[in-house]
Scaffold this motif. Structure first.
Motif, PDB file in Angstrom:
ATOM      1  N   LYS A 144       0.828  -1.200   0.000  1.00  0.00           N
ATOM      2  CA  LYS A 144       0.000   0.000   0.000  1.00  0.00           C
ATOM      3  C   LYS A 144       0.865   1.254   0.000  1.00  0.00           C
ATOM      4  CE  LYS A 144      -4.468   1.100   0.375  1.00  0.00           C
ATOM      5  NZ  LYS A 144      -5.515   0.537  -0.470  1.00  0.00           N
ATOM      6  N   TRP A 145       1.873   1.221   0.814  1.00  0.00           N
ATOM      7  CA  TRP A 145       2.760   2.375   0.928  1.00  0.00           C
ATOM      8  C   TRP A 145       3.512   2.622  -0.379  1.00  0.00           C
ATOM      9  CZ3 TRP A 145       8.381   2.045   2.078  1.00  0.00           C
ATOM     10  CH2 TRP A 145       8.952   3.302   2.258  1.00  0.00           C
ATOM     11  N   VAL A 146       4.067   1.550  -0.966  1.00  0.00           N
ATOM     12  CA  VAL A 146       4.815   1.680  -2.214  1.00  0.00           C
ATOM     13  C   VAL A 146       3.888   2.161  -3.348  1.00  0.00           C
ATOM     14  CG1 VAL A 146       6.057   0.382  -3.990  1.00  0.00           C
ATOM     15  CG2 VAL A 146       6.546  -0.007  -1.580  1.00  0.00           C
ATOM     16  N   GLU A 147       2.671   1.665  -3.371  1.00  0.00           N
ATOM     17  CA  GLU A 147       1.716   2.060  -4.417  1.00  0.00           C
ATOM     18  C   GLU A 147       1.460   3.559  -4.395  1.00  0.00           C
ATOM     19  OE1 GLU A 147      -3.061   1.487  -5.301  1.00  0.00           O
ATOM     20  OE2 GLU A 147      -1.995  -0.049  -4.160  1.00  0.00           O
ATOM     21  N   HIS A 148       1.228   4.109  -3.211  1.00  0.00           N
ATOM     22  CA  HIS A 148       0.952   5.541  -3.112  1.00  0.00           C
ATOM     23  C   HIS A 148       2.201   6.379  -3.339  1.00  0.00           C
ATOM     24  CE1 HIS A 148      -2.918   4.228  -1.564  1.00  0.00           C
ATOM     25  NE2 HIS A 148      -3.327   5.484  -1.663  1.00  0.00           N
ATOM     26  N   LEU A 149       3.306   5.867  -2.900  1.00  0.00           N
ATOM     27  CA  LEU A 149       4.551   6.590  -3.102  1.00  0.00           C
ATOM     28  C   LEU A 149       4.856   6.721  -4.596  1.00  0.00           C
ATOM     29  CD1 LEU A 149       6.956   7.919  -1.678  1.00  0.00           C
ATOM     30  CD2 LEU A 149       8.103   5.707  -1.704  1.00  0.00           C
ATOM     31  N   GLN A 150       4.659   5.636  -5.324  1.00  0.00           N
ATOM     32  CA  GLN A 150       4.889   5.665  -6.766  1.00  0.00           C
ATOM     33  C   GLN A 150       3.912   6.616  -7.452  1.00  0.00           C
ATOM     34  OE1 GLN A 150       4.195   1.970  -8.782  1.00  0.00           O
ATOM     35  NE2 GLN A 150       5.473   2.525 -10.536  1.00  0.00           N
ATOM     36  N   ALA A 151       2.658   6.593  -7.044  1.00  0.00           N
ATOM     37  CA  ALA A 151       1.673   7.476  -7.644  1.00  0.00           C
ATOM     38  C   ALA A 151       2.040   8.938  -7.437  1.00  0.00           C
ATOM     39  CB  ALA A 151       0.288   7.185  -7.056  1.00  0.00           C
ATOM     40  N   CYS A 152       2.597   9.237  -6.273  1.00  0.00           N
ATOM     41  CA  CYS A 152       2.981  10.621  -5.978  1.00  0.00           C
ATOM     42  C   CYS A 152       4.183  11.039  -6.831  1.00  0.00           C
ATOM     43  CB  CYS A 152       3.301  10.756  -4.496  1.00  0.00           C
ATOM     44  SG  CYS A 152       3.772  12.444  -4.036  1.00  0.00           S
ATOM     45  N   HIS A 160      12.554   2.648   4.876  1.00  0.00           N
ATOM     46  CA  HIS A 160      11.936   3.861   5.419  1.00  0.00           C
ATOM     47  C   HIS A 160      12.831   5.070   5.175  1.00  0.00           C
ATOM     48  CE1 HIS A 160       8.162   2.982   7.468  1.00  0.00           C
ATOM     49  NE2 HIS A 160       8.651   1.759   7.740  1.00  0.00           N
ATOM     50  N   HIS A 161      14.145   4.865   5.327  1.00  0.00           N
ATOM     51  CA  HIS A 161      15.082   5.966   5.121  1.00  0.00           C
ATOM     52  C   HIS A 161      15.011   6.456   3.679  1.00  0.00           C
ATOM     53  CE1 HIS A 161      18.663   8.448   5.326  1.00  0.00           C
ATOM     54  NE2 HIS A 161      19.203   7.747   4.300  1.00  0.00           N
ATOM     55  N   LEU A 162      15.029   5.505   2.698  1.00  0.00           N
ATOM     56  CA  LEU A 162      14.959   5.894   1.302  1.00  0.00           C
ATOM     57  C   LEU A 162      13.604   6.516   0.978  1.00  0.00           C
ATOM     58  CD1 LEU A 162      16.724   2.842  -0.398  1.00  0.00           C
ATOM     59  CD2 LEU A 162      17.564   5.186  -0.279  1.00  0.00           C
ATOM     60  N   GLY A 163      12.533   5.970   1.550  1.00  0.00           N
ATOM     61  CA  GLY A 163      11.203   6.516   1.301  1.00  0.00           C
ATOM     62  C   GLY A 163      11.088   7.946   1.775  1.00  0.00           C
ATOM     63  N   SER A 164      11.690   8.252   2.930  1.00  0.00           N
ATOM     64  CA  SER A 164      11.640   9.621   3.438  1.00  0.00           C
ATOM     65  C   SER A 164      12.366  10.569   2.499  1.00  0.00           C
ATOM     66  CB  SER A 164      12.270   9.673   4.833  1.00  0.00           C
ATOM     67  OG  SER A 164      11.543   8.857   5.720  1.00  0.00           O
ATOM     68  N   LYS A 165      13.492  10.109   1.951  1.00  0.00           N
ATOM     69  CA  LYS A 165      14.260  10.963   1.052  1.00  0.00           C
ATOM     70  C   LYS A 165      13.511  11.164  -0.269  1.00  0.00           C
ATOM     71  CE  LYS A 165      18.703  10.586   0.802  1.00  0.00           C
ATOM     72  NZ  LYS A 165      20.081  10.053   0.606  1.00  0.00           N
ATOM     73  N   VAL A 166      12.828  10.122  -0.759  1.00  0.00           N
ATOM     74  CA  VAL A 166      12.031  10.258  -1.979  1.00  0.00           C
ATOM     75  C   VAL A 166      10.964  11.328  -1.803  1.00  0.00           C
ATOM     76  CG1 VAL A 166      10.342   9.105  -3.482  1.00  0.00           C
ATOM     77  CG2 VAL A 166      12.438   7.926  -2.826  1.00  0.00           C
ATOM     78  N   ILE A 167      10.283  11.275  -0.678  1.00  0.00           N
ATOM     79  CA  ILE A 167       9.205  12.243  -0.427  1.00  0.00           C
ATOM     80  C   ILE A 167       9.783  13.648  -0.302  1.00  0.00           C
ATOM     81  CG2 ILE A 167       7.465  12.946   1.250  1.00  0.00           C
ATOM     82  CD1 ILE A 167       6.975   9.976   1.791  1.00  0.00           C
ATOM     83  N   ALA A 168      10.923  13.754   0.375  1.00  0.00           N
ATOM     84  CA  ALA A 168      11.538  15.075   0.557  1.00  0.00           C
ATOM     85  C   ALA A 168      11.940  15.667  -0.793  1.00  0.00           C
ATOM     86  CB  ALA A 168      12.752  14.952   1.480  1.00  0.00           C
ATOM     87  N   MET A 169      12.578  14.857  -1.655  1.00  0.00           N
ATOM     88  CA  MET A 169      12.987  15.359  -2.959  1.00  0.00           C
ATOM     89  C   MET A 169      11.766  15.737  -3.797  1.00  0.00           C
ATOM     90  SD  MET A 169      16.292  15.376  -2.981  1.00  0.00           S
ATOM     91  CE  MET A 169      16.132  15.842  -1.243  1.00  0.00           C
ATOM     92  N   HIS A 170      10.738  14.944  -3.695  1.00  0.00           N
ATOM     93  CA  HIS A 170       9.525  15.225  -4.475  1.00  0.00           C
ATOM     94  C   HIS A 170       8.882  16.530  -4.030  1.00  0.00           C
ATOM     95  CE1 HIS A 170       5.743  14.618  -6.595  1.00  0.00           C
ATOM     96  NE2 HIS A 170       5.092  14.747  -5.439  1.00  0.00           N
ATOM     97  N   ARG A 171       8.808  16.756  -2.742  1.00  0.00           N
ATOM     98  CA  ARG A 171       8.182  17.967  -2.224  1.00  0.00           C
ATOM     99  C   ARG A 171       9.009  19.211  -2.528  1.00  0.00           C
ATOM    100  NH1 ARG A 171       6.070  15.578   3.627  1.00  0.00           N
ATOM    101  NH2 ARG A 171       4.174  14.577   2.784  1.00  0.00           N
ATOM    102  N   SER A 172      10.311  19.042  -2.666  1.00  0.00           N
ATOM    103  CA  SER A 172      11.178  20.201  -2.974  1.00  0.00           C
ATOM    104  C   SER A 172      11.296  20.440  -4.475  1.00  0.00           C
ATOM    105  CB  SER A 172      12.570  19.988  -2.377  1.00  0.00           C
ATOM    106  OG  SER A 172      13.207  18.864  -2.985  1.00  0.00           O
ATOM    107  N   GLY A 173      10.594  19.619  -5.277  1.00  0.00           N
ATOM    108  CA  GLY A 173      10.600  19.804  -6.706  1.00  0.00           C
ATOM    109  C   GLY A 173      11.741  19.139  -7.423  1.00  0.00           C
ATOM    110  N   ARG A 174      12.531  18.358  -6.733  1.00  0.00           N
ATOM    111  CA  ARG A 174      13.687  17.711  -7.365  1.00  0.00           C
ATOM    112  C   ARG A 174      13.244  16.316  -7.838  1.00  0.00           C
ATOM    113  NH1 ARG A 174      18.496  18.435  -3.117  1.00  0.00           N
ATOM    114  NH2 ARG A 174      19.704  17.629  -4.898  1.00  0.00           N
ATOM    115  N   GLN A 175      12.447  16.296  -8.908  1.00  0.00           N
ATOM    116  CA  GLN A 175      11.801  15.081  -9.366  1.00  0.00           C
ATOM    117  C   GLN A 175      12.790  14.062  -9.921  1.00  0.00           C
ATOM    118  OE1 GLN A 175       8.800  14.659  -8.598  1.00  0.00           O
ATOM    119  NE2 GLN A 175       8.438  16.766  -7.946  1.00  0.00           N
ATOM    120  N   VAL A 176      13.896  14.542 -10.540  1.00  0.00           N
ATOM    121  CA  VAL A 176      14.864  13.607 -11.103  1.00  0.00           C
ATOM    122  C   VAL A 176      15.534  12.813  -9.991  1.00  0.00           C
ATOM    123  CG1 VAL A 176      16.994  13.391 -12.435  1.00  0.00           C
ATOM    124  CG2 VAL A 176      15.251  15.066 -13.115  1.00  0.00           C
ATOM    125  N   VAL A 177      15.925  13.518  -8.899  1.00  0.00           N
ATOM    126  CA  VAL A 177      16.556  12.833  -7.773  1.00  0.00           C
ATOM    127  C   VAL A 177      15.554  11.882  -7.110  1.00  0.00           C
ATOM    128  CG1 VAL A 177      17.700  13.149  -5.540  1.00  0.00           C
ATOM    129  CG2 VAL A 177      18.103  14.768  -7.408  1.00  0.00           C
TER     130      VAL A 177
END
Length: 845
Positions: free
Chosen positions: A738-746, A796-813
């Motif tokens: 469930k978590w991975v599904e929503h993370l990918q969608a975001c 969890h560590h990688l997931g937090s970084k993915v969300i942080a990069m996404h929220r800061s607009g750094r979509q490539v990272v």
């Protein structure tokens, strides 16, 4: 002259006389033969040869002259004459006529078949003795007369007389002046006049007075011109009763062409006329109310439309349907319902003018044709009166009935359509009136009609699908998750559409749920299921099957009777194997009626399940009153139970209620092993859903049962290998996916941020909480425990970084980190399963 000379001359005269007589017989044109005293043929003349086909040389000197007449030997008249046995003649011959001419002469008439000619003849035979001067018999002479044509003529006359006497048609024969010469028995039977009553009279005594003189003049002109006449005429019996008949008159002429007789033959067509009148009534009038039916309504509508255009007037076509008439039939029976419809018809007739029409199309549907309207407003007062008379209370026996009506109206020529379309428009408007609250009328609206026309086309297509065998029954297994046993199947209808492929029930059943077609479909499913259950029994599978029954079908007055009839057609299937599923919401519409019908069905062995339980607003208050054996938890609650605490609470409450009321419970919509684990944790062991088995054709069921293996974690509940504290570990697979599904969608931009991304927080995750709880004390020494914890923390560590990069607009990272995190998916799942198995073994030990 000396004595010698005299004796010689006497001898010569005798010989000459004999020869002369013999030659005379031979020359006679009458077939004649002579026999001596020993019945041997001594003369067989030429006329005999021509008549019999037997030459004289074949018969003279023999006693076999019978061969000319019969295929087997038979006594002849000469035998009887010689032996003076004339009295035995009737015993020797099968004859049409036998008589004695004198003491010694015999006469007989007999049909015989002449073998030599191969023909049948009716012969008259005369036999006379030949005696000498002393009276001694010296021979017999027989003459033959061919009476065949005479006898056939007599037979023909007898046949004609028999036909005359026994004919079912009345027959009278007159002379050229019309005086009656004879009548037959059928004439007397029909008219009541005896033969003596009419002899010498003319047929005028039968005149009814209903035809004018011109009719009879035309009849006689036809007779004189063609010698015959036929037609329909009304005559009068002796009793004075007038009756119709079909009359045929033929003139009989002599050789000179002059008329010698007239023969009249007639048939009483009173019954035919009555039948025609009944057929006309059936063709144009309703049998129950005697109102015009659809055929006569169409004719009158044509006429009204024609007059309306020529006089610049309006015609109102009003389609009237009684509200809740079905309830009257169901509660009080069809007899009361029919009497009620007759009363309605009488009231409607009394409310309209003679120039208007009230027609009944069937059931509780009536059509009113209101003509000569100057304006639409004029119709208001007429319809107000109609509503008033319909709503007035009815009393039939000791029963009080009150109803209302819904009326659809279209106005011609404002609605300038053909008659059939006008009726459809009024029908559509009537449905609109019902949808707006009933007890009202609604004027036709073209836009709204399009939706109804589309619906009608769809209904007709579904009806054709049923007739053409396009429906299929699929079966979804129901299992006991704890034991792994298949406990039954649910029958689910599918439509094998020729163009669209296999369609689910949601694509067509909602369209027919409120129509009579749902009953036909429901009965078809019952027949199909019971036949399939019988086939499975022959294969060794005793399977319980549940069938969904629509509310309209279940509430039909004949439901129990029809169910018994369908079951009787499949005697090898026990009713105890059949379960009927009814929607909880439908059961709440009329709890008293539902309870009665359910009890009647249970009386014949059929059980019940309340489907979609929990969706009805009054389910708890009525649960005790509905005698269903099983409660089915709606899949909408099961689907989100792993994430939604409210849905989980509802499920827990339903399971608790089932336990209190001693009912079985089964859950729908089990899609993952985790759904099953949580359901078993709360006490629901039976379930169905895509995570167990998808709906499948009947032919796949036996293979599925043989191959079915429950999820390996489910049976461990029976061995107490799990407890509530292990639930976060068991649900971790679901949480992760469930978590991975929503993370990918975001990350891919399909959805915006949502609270689920907080699962990246190590302190919110259920598995993290399990690690932080007492699990370390029990399982911290396990290698699998330590390995999974490390992978879990890294994700969890990688997931937090993915969300942080996404929220800061750094979509490539964010995308690169997402790829790195995805690489941990398989190792995480493998370590998770290893730990689950290891924990199970530890708890067992």
């Amino acid at each position: 002259m000396s004595q010698g000379k005299r004796l010689e001359r006497q001898s010569n005269n005798r010989i000459y006389g004999q020869d002369f007589a013999i030659e005379l017989v031979r020359q006679l044109v009458i077939p004649t033969f002579v026999l001596d005293a020993g019945c041997r043929v001594i003369v067989w003349n030429r006329a005999c040869e021509r008549l019999t086909g037997m030459a004289a040389i074949e018969v003279i000197g023999t006693r076999e002259h019978w061969r000319a007449f019969y295929e087997e030997p038979r006594p002849c008249l000469a035998d009887l004459v010689v032996q003076d046995r004339g009295g035995e003649l009737p015993c020797f011959y099968s004859m049409h006529d036998v008589r004695f001419e004198s003491a010694s002469d015999l006469h007989a008439e007999n049909w015989c078949r002449m073998p030599l000619l191969g023909a049948e003849r009716y012969l008259a035979l005369d036999a006379s003795p030949i005696c000498d001067a002393d009276g001694h018999l010296i021979g017999v002479v027989e003459t033959l007369r061919d009476m065949t044509e005479r006898k056939r003529a007599e037979s023909k006359l007898q046949l004609i007389a028999s036909v005359f006497d026994h004919s079912q048609e009345g027959i009278l024969i007159t002379d050229p002046n019309g005086r009656i010469l004879d009548v037959n028995a059928a004439f007397t039977q029909v008219t009541g006049y005896s033969r003596d009553d009419v002899l010498g009279q003319t047929p005028a005594l039968l005149k009814s007075g209903l035809q004018e003189s011109a009719f009879y003049k035309e009849m006689w002109r036809g007779l004189e011109k063609t010698g015959q006449w036929q037609g329909e005429i009304w005559n009068r019996k002796k009793s004075g009763e007038v009756y119709p008949e079909i009359l045929h008159i033929n003139a009989v002429s002599g050789n000179d062409g002059a008329v010698t007789h007239y023969i009249g033959m007639f048939t009483d067509i009173t019954d035919l006329k009555s039948t025609q009148q009944r057929l006309v009534s059936l063709a144009y009038y309703d049998a129950l109310t005697d109102l015009p039916n659809r055929v006569l309504l169409a004719q009158r509508l044509h006429q009204a439309m024609s007059r309306a255009k020529s006089r610049e007037r309006l015609v109102a076509i009003c389609f009237l349907d009684l509200d809740d008439f079905k309830v009257i039939n169901d509660r009080h029976g069809h007899e009361v319902g029919n009497r009620f419809l007759v009363e309605i018809a009488n009231r409607l007739l009394a409310s309209l003018r003679n120039s208007d029409t009230v027609a009944r199309l069937g059931g509780d549907e009536f059509v009113l044709l209101v003509t000569e309207l100057v304006s639409a407003e004029q119709l208001e007062g007429i319809l107000a009166k109609i509503f008033e008379v319909v709503a007035a209370p009815f009393r039939i026996g000791d029963i009080d009935i009150a109803v209302s009506a819904s009326i659809g109206v279209t106005l011609y020529p404002l609605d300038d359509s053909d008659p059939d379309t006008l009726l459809r428009h009024a029908d559509h408007s009537m449905y609109q009136a019902k949808q707006l609250g009933r007890n009202r009328y609604h004027l036709y609206d073209l836009d709204a009609a399009k939706d109804l026309q589309t619906r009608h086309r769809e209904l007709e297509r579904i009806r054709r699908a049923l007739q053409h065998g396009e429906f299929r029954v699929y079966y979804q297994p129901k299992v006991n998750m704890r034991s792994g046993q298949v406990v039954g199947l649910e029958a689910l209808i599918r439509w094998q559409h020729p163009e669209k492929g296999l369609l689910s029930p949601l694509s067509f059943l909602p369209q027919i749920e409120q129509t009579p077609l749902i009953i036909d479909v429901g009965e078809w499913v019952l027949h199909e299921v019971l036949a399939q259950m019988g086939q499975w029994l022959q294969e060794g599978y005793r399977l319980s099957v549940s069938v969904n029954i629509a509310a309209r079908h279940f509430q039909h007055i004949d439901f129990v009777f029809r169910l018994e009839a369908i079951l009787s057609e499949h005697p090898d299937v026990s009713p105890h194997l059949l379960e009927l599923e009814i929607l909880e919401s439908a059961a709440l519409d009329d709890v008293v009626l539902m309870r009665e019908v359910m009890a009647a069905c249970q009386g014949i062995g059929v059980s019940f399940a309340l489907d979609d339980f929990g969706t009805g607003y009054s389910s708890l208050s009525y649960l005790k009153q509905l005698p269903a054996e099983t409660i089915k938890i709606d899949k909408s609650f099961v689907h989100d139970m792993l994430d939604d605490q409210e849905d989980l609470a509802i499920i827990e409450g339903v399971i608790g209620l089932a336990r209190v009321f001693r009912k079985q419970v089964i859950a729908e919509g089990v899609e993952t092993p985790e759904h099953g684990l949580l359901l078993m944790r709360y006490g629901c062991d039976c379930a169905q859903g895509y995570g167990i088995g998808r709906p499948m054709p009947a032919g796949s069921i036996s293979h599925w049962i043989s191959d079915f293996q429950p999820d390996w974690k489910w049976p461990l509940w029976a061995d107490d290998c799990w407890d509530w504290n292990d639930m976060p570990l068991l649900l971790a697979t679901h949480d992760y996916e469930k978590w991975v599904e929503h993370l990918q969608a975001c990350v891919t931009g399909r959805v915006r941020d949502d609270p689920l991304f907080e699962l990246s927080d190590l302190h919110v995750c259920r598995l993290s909480q399990w690690y932080a709880g007492g699990s370390r004390e029990r399982y911290g020494n396990l290698r699998e425990y330590v390995d999974l914890e490390a992978i879990h923390a890294r994700m969890h560590h990688l997931g937090s970084k993915v969300i942080a990069m996404h929220r800061s607009g750094r979509q490539v990272v964010a995308a690169r980190l997402w790829e790195e995190m995805s690489a941990f998916k398989d190792p995480f799942i493998e370590k998770l399963v290893e730990l689950q198995r290891r924990v199970a073994r530890v708890r067992v030990s």
